[in-house]
Design an enzyme around this catalytic site. Sequence first.
Site, PDB file in Angstrom:
ATOM      1  N   GLU A  47       0.822  -1.208   0.000  1.00 12.11           N
ATOM      2  CA  GLU A  47       0.000   0.000   0.000  1.00 12.11           C
ATOM      3  C   GLU A  47       0.856   1.259   0.000  1.00 12.11           C
ATOM      4  OE1 GLU A  47      -2.421  -1.073   3.352  1.00 12.11           O
ATOM      5  OE2 GLU A  47      -3.981  -1.852   2.048  1.00 12.11           O
ATOM      6  N   CYS A 107       3.544   8.519   1.254  1.00 14.29           N
ATOM      7  CA  CYS A 107       4.059   7.563   2.248  1.00 14.29           C
ATOM      8  C   CYS A 107       4.212   6.214   1.549  1.00 14.29           C
ATOM      9  CB  CYS A 107       3.065   7.493   3.397  1.00 14.29           C
ATOM     10  SG  CYS A 107       3.535   6.290   4.644  1.00 14.29           S
ATOM     11  N   CYS A 110       5.754  -7.023   8.097  1.00 13.15           N
ATOM     12  CA  CYS A 110       6.816  -6.467   8.937  1.00 13.15           C
ATOM     13  C   CYS A 110       7.150  -7.469  10.037  1.00 13.15           C
ATOM     14  CB  CYS A 110       6.349  -5.151   9.565  1.00 13.15           C
ATOM     15  SG  CYS A 110       7.660  -4.306  10.453  1.00 13.15           S
ATOM     16  N   CYS A 125       5.061  -4.272  16.309  1.00 16.09           N
ATOM     17  CA  CYS A 125       4.711  -3.218  17.273  1.00 16.09           C
ATOM     18  C   CYS A 125       3.225  -3.398  17.602  1.00 16.09           C
ATOM     19  CB  CYS A 125       4.955  -1.830  16.681  1.00 16.09           C
ATOM     20  SG  CYS A 125       6.655  -1.596  16.158  1.00 16.09           S
ATOM     21  N   CYS A 176       0.329  -1.325  15.968  1.00 13.50           N
ATOM     22  CA  CYS A 176       0.378  -1.112  14.521  1.00 13.50           C
ATOM     23  C   CYS A 176      -0.267  -2.271  13.771  1.00 13.50           C
ATOM     24  CB  CYS A 176       1.835  -0.952  14.092  1.00 13.50           C
ATOM     25  SG  CYS A 176       2.045  -0.976  12.312  1.00 13.50           S
ATOM     26  N   GLU A 198       9.885  -2.113   8.034  1.00 13.49           N
ATOM     27  CA  GLU A 198      10.976  -1.395   8.689  1.00 13.49           C
ATOM     28  C   GLU A 198      12.064  -1.156   7.631  1.00 13.49           C
ATOM     29  OE1 GLU A 198      12.253   0.065  11.633  1.00 13.49           O
ATOM     30  OE2 GLU A 198      13.943   0.285  10.263  1.00 13.49           O
ATOM     31  N   ASN A 239      -4.687   5.740  15.681  1.00 14.08           N
ATOM     32  CA  ASN A 239      -5.806   5.390  14.803  1.00 14.08           C
ATOM     33  C   ASN A 239      -6.204   3.937  15.072  1.00 14.08           C
ATOM     34  OD1 ASN A 239      -5.736   7.866  13.145  1.00 14.08           O
ATOM     35  ND2 ASN A 239      -3.694   7.109  12.635  1.00 14.08           N
ATOM     36  N   CYS A 256      -1.621   6.485   9.753  1.00 10.79           N
ATOM     37  CA  CYS A 256      -0.448   5.864  10.364  1.00 10.79           C
ATOM     38  C   CYS A 256      -0.794   4.577  11.101  1.00 10.79           C
ATOM     39  CB  CYS A 256       0.093   6.833  11.409  1.00 10.79           C
ATOM     40  SG  CYS A 256       1.553   7.586  10.874  1.00 10.79           S
TER      41      CYS A 256
HETATM   42  S1  SF4 Z   1       5.162   0.497  13.338  1.00  6.06           S
HETATM   43 FE1  SF4 Z   1       6.489   0.159  11.558  1.00  6.06          FE
HETATM   44  S2  SF4 Z   1       8.066  -1.197  12.365  1.00  6.06           S
HETATM   45 FE2  SF4 Z   1       6.395  -1.321  13.840  1.00  6.06          FE
HETATM   46  S3  SF4 Z   1       5.172  -3.080  13.140  1.00  6.06           S
HETATM   47 FE3  SF4 Z   1       4.317  -1.230  12.170  1.00  6.06          FE
HETATM   48  S4  SF4 Z   1       5.305  -1.166  10.146  1.00  6.06           S
HETATM   49 FE4  SF4 Z   1       6.542  -2.527  11.447  1.00  6.06          FE
END
Ligand code: SF4
Length: 358
Positions: free
Chosen positions: A96, A109, A116, A120, A123, A169, A298, A341
Amino acid sequence: MVNFADLNYLDLKQIISNIFLNLDKKKISMRTNQIWKFYYQKGYFDPKLFSNLPEEILQKLKEEINFDRPKIKNKQISNDGTIKWLLELNDKNLVETVYIPSDNHATLCISSQVGCTLNCKFCHTGVQPLVKNLSAHEIVNQILIAKDELKEWDKEKKINNIVYMGMGEPFYNFENIKKSIEILKDMNGLGFSNKRITVSTSGISPNIKKAAKEIGTYLALSLHAPNNKIRDSIMPINKKYNIEDVIKHCKEYAIENGEKIFIEYVLLKDVNDSEECAKQLSKIMSQFPCKLNLIQFNPWPGVKYKTSSTEQTSKFMNIIKGYGHIVTIRKSRGDDILGACGQLKTASEREKRLTLLK
Ligand code: SF4
């Protein structure tokens, strides 16, 4: 076969000189310039459009270079003008890319990986396991496709800044990121300067210093916590590269690069938004030149975290400002299309599930 957007200018020149051993240096440079400008300044992605090149050259180029590009699988436009494209790569993986216009500039972006590894907790992308690193051409093509869609060729720039803050990342895909940035920075091509590009990292320490020397753009550090206890609980990568370690490398980056580092901090209600957290964060910020982007959380389906209240966000911001630091609040953009984000993933996952059901 190499893809055109995997080549920097010198790579292309080398290929042309390998193909046409009889051309002198001047003609090699001339042909390389022509082709490079057709592709990166005019947006001609099919060699058939390289109109003033002899047929023999076109034929040989097609034998040596692959001109395939990702396809747009889906496009969503938010009420606030944010656009999210779901791109299907040549190997059918999905990524995306998000265009975020604001009053006087616009940011694109882009993603650096499919999925990933860092997981996190706040996320949505992190819930999706890593599938692969994107190649340089898969990264560069996100920008080319956005320019195409925005009809930006030969006109005033509609994309001012590029941020490597989408899925993945970037510093776990260092070489391809570096190559893509070389291509973006070419002043006879896309022409994005170091100050128009920001690479974001969750703190992959060994590559922070390397990036200062070899990449040289702005750096954003996804910090999101003011101490190791909280950071360990929301960002597992902190157990490998803790806050002290990351700060040490950010200091080196700031010295080498001479610019402030952006600290990214998503405010999670009752997790990292207390007054004590703000004071601890201020102390971290005193250690190297930086400014803070506070990000509204979000939510996404199934997540346990909540958005901090407006009141708590202001309190947090004022404490940091009280210590003399620069703070901005990043408004949430494109959240109605899950393009904000930390929300990237849903569409690509849904897409995959639908494919499996067919
Ligand atoms: S914040 Fe960035 S590094 Fe962390 S899980 Fe999401 S995409 Fe990966």
